[in-house]
Design a protein around this motif. Structure first.
Motif, PDB file in Angstrom:
ATOM      1  N   SER A   1       0.833  -1.194   0.000  1.00 55.38           N
ATOM      2  CA  SER A   1       0.000   0.000   0.000  1.00 55.38           C
ATOM      3  C   SER A   1       0.874   1.254   0.000  1.00 55.38           C
ATOM      4  N   GLY A   2       1.960   1.202   0.800  1.00 53.97           N
ATOM      5  CA  GLY A   2       2.891   2.328   0.865  1.00 53.97           C
ATOM      6  C   GLY A   2       3.570   2.561  -0.476  1.00 53.97           C
ATOM      7  N   VAL A   3       4.068   1.468  -1.061  1.00 54.52           N
ATOM      8  CA  VAL A   3       4.748   1.551  -2.352  1.00 54.52           C
ATOM      9  C   VAL A   3       3.812   2.131  -3.407  1.00 54.52           C
ATOM     10  N   ALA A   4       2.559   1.658  -3.387  1.00 53.64           N
ATOM     11  CA  ALA A   4       1.586   2.120  -4.376  1.00 53.64           C
ATOM     12  C   ALA A   4       1.338   3.617  -4.225  1.00 53.64           C
ATOM     13  N   THR A   5       1.235   4.084  -2.976  1.00 58.39           N
ATOM     14  CA  THR A   5       0.982   5.508  -2.739  1.00 58.39           C
ATOM     15  C   THR A   5       2.142   6.342  -3.274  1.00 58.39           C
ATOM     16  N   VAL A   6       3.370   5.914  -2.935  1.00 60.32           N
ATOM     17  CA  VAL A   6       4.557   6.627  -3.407  1.00 60.32           C
ATOM     18  C   VAL A   6       4.578   6.655  -4.929  1.00 60.32           C
ATOM     19  N   PHE A   7       4.279   5.505  -5.542  1.00 61.61           N
ATOM     20  CA  PHE A   7       4.289   5.406  -6.997  1.00 61.61           C
ATOM     21  C   PHE A   7       3.256   6.359  -7.603  1.00 61.61           C
TER      22      PHE A   7
ATOM     23  N   ILE B   1       1.956   9.068  -6.352  1.00 63.71           N
ATOM     24  CA  ILE B   1       2.378  10.465  -6.216  1.00 63.71           C
ATOM     25  C   ILE B   1       3.460  10.755  -7.257  1.00 63.71           C
ATOM     26  N   GLY B   2       4.372   9.760  -7.420  1.00 64.44           N
ATOM     27  CA  GLY B   2       5.479   9.907  -8.364  1.00 64.44           C
ATOM     28  C   GLY B   2       5.001  10.154  -9.787  1.00 64.44           C
ATOM     29  N   VAL B   3       3.974   9.423 -10.227  1.00 67.38           N
ATOM     30  CA  VAL B   3       3.506   9.582 -11.614  1.00 67.38           C
ATOM     31  C   VAL B   3       2.464  10.694 -11.706  1.00 67.38           C
ATOM     32  N   ASP B   4       2.279  11.404 -10.594  1.00 64.36           N
ATOM     33  CA  ASP B   4       1.367  12.541 -10.584  1.00 64.36           C
ATOM     34  C   ASP B   4      -0.069  12.138 -10.921  1.00 64.36           C
TER      35      ASP B   4
END
Lengths: 679, 73
Positions: A324-330, A332-335
């Motif tokens: 879930s954390g990785v997905a959130t970061v991802f 945000i990363g791809v805007d």
């Protein structure tokens, strides 16, 4: 010529047919239903000596007389032109009974190969089977195999490959009299008395004149002597003067006479001692201890499900949190947009992921059920429970579908098919959904761990007990309205030998169930999560930030008054319960989405949710009431669809839904009212 | 005598089956034909019995056992 050879596996129930079938196909098989009925059809493919084989596992039957749905299916399929070779799997340690089906199969006139399974047990008991004399007497190839140890498999396929070659040109009987004009001892394995043979020949002649295209006249003639409804209806023939009554009893008796003759000749040391099973049965089916032992076994099963399951669940939760954390970061990363991020993280990952963390609990429960079934204990349960079940007007056999209901309601409802009588079947189908299935487990685990602390295990376990009690009460009430005859709910079930469960069989069984669960998480729960997310995040004014303004909240508020008598008058709870009709696990994922808890199965997630709930006046009493409601109300869409298919009646289906909703509301209201007075 | 009165550990021979035709046929197909021998292995208070016919164990409810006429061997 077709380049594929069709092989049908037949055999008595409990002969190890499925183990043998699995030994060839592995988990690589297609499971579907037979057309028009819900009997499972298993199909697999294999190559042997550059030839392609299609293997079909037929339902286990004791005979080819068309009494039950399974027998009719097996018979129809074998008679069908598609079948090239029949593998008749026989339990060599119970040869006498197994040969009855063999004789019927031989009479059908198709190539049959007899696979003598469980030869290890035969040897263990010091018995010997004359493998030269047996094929001589039957006129078909006989191959000793051991499905569990996977021996003899190649030899069996070799016999199948050469199915066109006959073993003996002339069948060697003990007494080839040859004096009678209708003597068939050289041609057929099973030869009836002179009186019956005369009749068979006369009917065959009549059939040949009237239906010249008919193959295997002898088999049809025998069926007509048995007054078989299907054959007599299909090929009407005037039999007056030849057969004025049914000769079925004579035919059955003479077949068993012949089997006795075979057994006398080929079986050495027939007085076998099956000590292990007798010893085990002395304890497990003891007139006093049988019942407590059964309850003890079930208690152990649930204890393991909760303890080991929860321990493993911890690791799944860590993985989910990380993902879930990785997905959130991802995201945000791809805007990604706010709405899309919310859909993926709060909707899909929270919903589907929350349900997936319960996989270990479900795995252990199915593993235990598979062990009970494969060891041979399951049918003893029917005997042990027969006394209690007969008090509510059902046979002990009806308890097996109910027991399977602890795993999943869908196959449990299907298993009610083993009951011969329609009234019994309907009542069993009505009460099986009250048995707490594995999908309800996540709901209990969540609520009881939040509100009952150290007593969580007891609170969750009590649901299973309440489920059984409600099932018994409802069955009793239903029996008052049905006028069942005593004979119809009388127990008759085979008690197979106990055996060490086979790892491969268990693995395939559990894998199939886990696959179902994963598929459900990927489809039903996935879609339900998205719909729920949409209903929760949108309202009359479009996208809403405050969930209490959403469509779901409106619906929940509208229904909440009805549920307030049960202490469940919270719109969030009502929405969670409605979404649970898609599948019970969804109640958990809905709670996480509704209260905005990221990882609901973790200790922090539960703590956060408990705090929110308690601040709104939702206490342990409300939680327990909700557990009761979840236990008893409509299990899931799949169950409703299965009930519709199995009962073949919209009335019964609607009745089932009404009974479930009514019982759930009544029981939880009753509990809530009483509990609020006491505490 | 009736099979339902059979004692645990004794063997009996089937003489007659006085049950509906459908049930009678089912029992015959399972090997309970005339003169077949039946061992009584276990019995419950409710009348349900565990029997052994032709090498196979069956659990048999009371009302079926009552319809099977046997003789002690």
């Amino acid at each position: 010529m077709r380049n594929e050879i069709n092989v049908a596996f037949t055999g008595n129930p409990n002969c190890g047919k499925t183990t043998l079938f699995n030994a060839y196909t592995g988990a690589n098989l297609k499971v579907a239903n037979w057309p028009g009925v819900t009997v499972e059809k298993k199909e697999g493919a294999m190559r042997y000596h550059d030839k392609q084989y299609r293997l079909v596992d037929l339902p286990g039957t004791y005979s080819l007389t068309s009494y039950t749905m399974e027998e009719r299916l097996a018979r129809q399929y074998i008679l069908d032109d598609e079948v090239d070779v029949i593998i008749d799997v026989a339990d060599a340690s119970a040869l006498e009974r197994n040969l009855y089906l063999t004789i019927q199969l031989i009479e059908l006139g198709k190539p049959v190969v007899l696979a003598l399974n469980m030869m290890d047990i035969v040897e263990e008991r010091g018995m010997e089977i004359d493998l030269h004399r047996l094929p001589e007497m039957l006129g078909i190839p006989v191959v000793p195999v051991c499905a569990r140890r996977r021996t003899g498999l190649n030899v069996l396929m070799h016999a199948v490959e050469h199915h066109e070659v006959k073993v003996a040109d002339r069948i060697e009987h003990h007494h080839t009299s040859g004096s009678h004009e209708h003597d068939h001892h050289g041609e057929y394995a099973m030869v009836y008395s002179d009186e019956l043979e005369d009749k068979i020949d006369k009917i065959s002649e009549l059939l040949e004149i009237k239906y010249p295209q008919l193959e295997n006249l002898r088999w049809h003639a025998i069926k007509m002597l048995e007054a078989d409804e299907e054959i007599c209806g299909k090929y009407p023939l005037n039999l007056s003067g030849i057969a004025d009554r049914s000769y079925e009893e004579d035919i059955i008796n003479q077949r068993y006479d012949f089997i006795e003759e075979i057994v006398r000749e080929v079986l050495v040391n027939k007085d076998e001692k099956s000590r292990t099973t007798d010893k085990a049965d002395q304890i497990l089916t003891h007139r006093i201890w049988g019942l407590p032992i059964f309850f003890g076994i079930m208690a152990a099963v649930f204890f393991l499900t909760f303890t080991i399951g929860d321990w493993l669940k911890g690791y799944f939760e860590l993985a989910l949190e990380w993902f879930s954390g990785v997905a959130t970061v991802f995201l945000i990363g791809v805007d990604a947009g706010e709405i899309l991020s919310s859909l993926i993280v709060d909707g899909i990952i929270a919903g589907v992921g929350g349900v997936l963390t319960f996989l270990p609990n479900i795995f252990i429960l199915f593993m235990a059920l598979a062990l009970l079934e494969d060891s041979g204990y399951m049918s003893r349960v029917a005997y042990v429970m027969d006394g209690i079940m007969s008090k509510i007007g059902l046979s002990g056999r009806a308890f097996i579908p109910m027991l399977l209901g602890f795993g999943c309601t869908v196959p449990a409802v299907m298993a009610s098919r083993a009951l011969e009588n329609r009234g019994d079947r309907m009542r069993t189908i009505m009460v099986t959904p009250f048995m707490s299935c594995s999908a309800r487990l996540p709901v209990y685990v969540l609520l009881s761990e939040m509100f009952f602390g150290d007593a969580a295990l007891i609170a969750a376990y009590s649901m299973y007990v309440i489920g059984v009690v409600v099932a018994i009460v409802v069955a009793k009430l239903l029996s008052v309205f049905s006028k069942g005859e005593e004979e119809e709910n009388t127990l008759l079930i085979e008690l197979p030998e106990y055996k060490t469960p086979n790892a491969r069989t268990i693995r395939i069984y559990v894998w199939e169930k886990i696959k179902d669960y994963l598929t459900k998480a990927g489809t039903t729960i996935f879609v339900a999560s998205i719909i729920l997310w949409a209903l929760l995040n949108f309202g009359m004014s479009g996208k809403v930030d405050d969930m209490s303004q959403s469509f779901a909240a409106a619906l929940g508020r509208w229904l909440a008054p009805v549920m307030s008598t049960a202490g469940l008058g919270y719109w969030q709870v009502v929405v969670a319960l409605i979404s649970g009709i898609a599948a019970k696990e969804v109640v958990v994922s809905s709670m996480s989405v509704l209260y905005g808890i990221g990882n609901i199965a973790s200790a922090e997630g539960m703590g956060a949710l408990a705090t929110i709930l308690q601040s709104s006046g939702f206490t342990a009493i409300n939680a327990y009431s909700m557990m009761i409601f979840c236990l008893l109300y409509v299990p899931c869409i799949a169950t409703i669809a299965t009930i519709r298919r199995e009962t073949n009646s919209t009335g019964w289906t609607l009745g089932a839904v009404a009974i479930q909703l009514g019982t759930a509301w009544l029981c939880s209201t009753l509990f809530y009212t009483v509990a609020t007075i006491i505490f | 005598m009736k099979l339902s009165d059979g004692a645990v550990g004794k063997s009996y021979s089937v003489k007659n089956i006085d049950l509906s035709l459908k049930v009678k046929r089912r029992l015959e197909i399972l090997g309970m034909t005339g003169n077949a021998s039946v061992d009584v292995l276990n019995s419950k208070k409710s009348g349900t019995k565990i029997i052994k016919v032709r090498g196979t164990r069956f659990a048999l409810g009371k009302s079926f056992a009552e319809g099977i006429e046997v003789e002690e061997i």
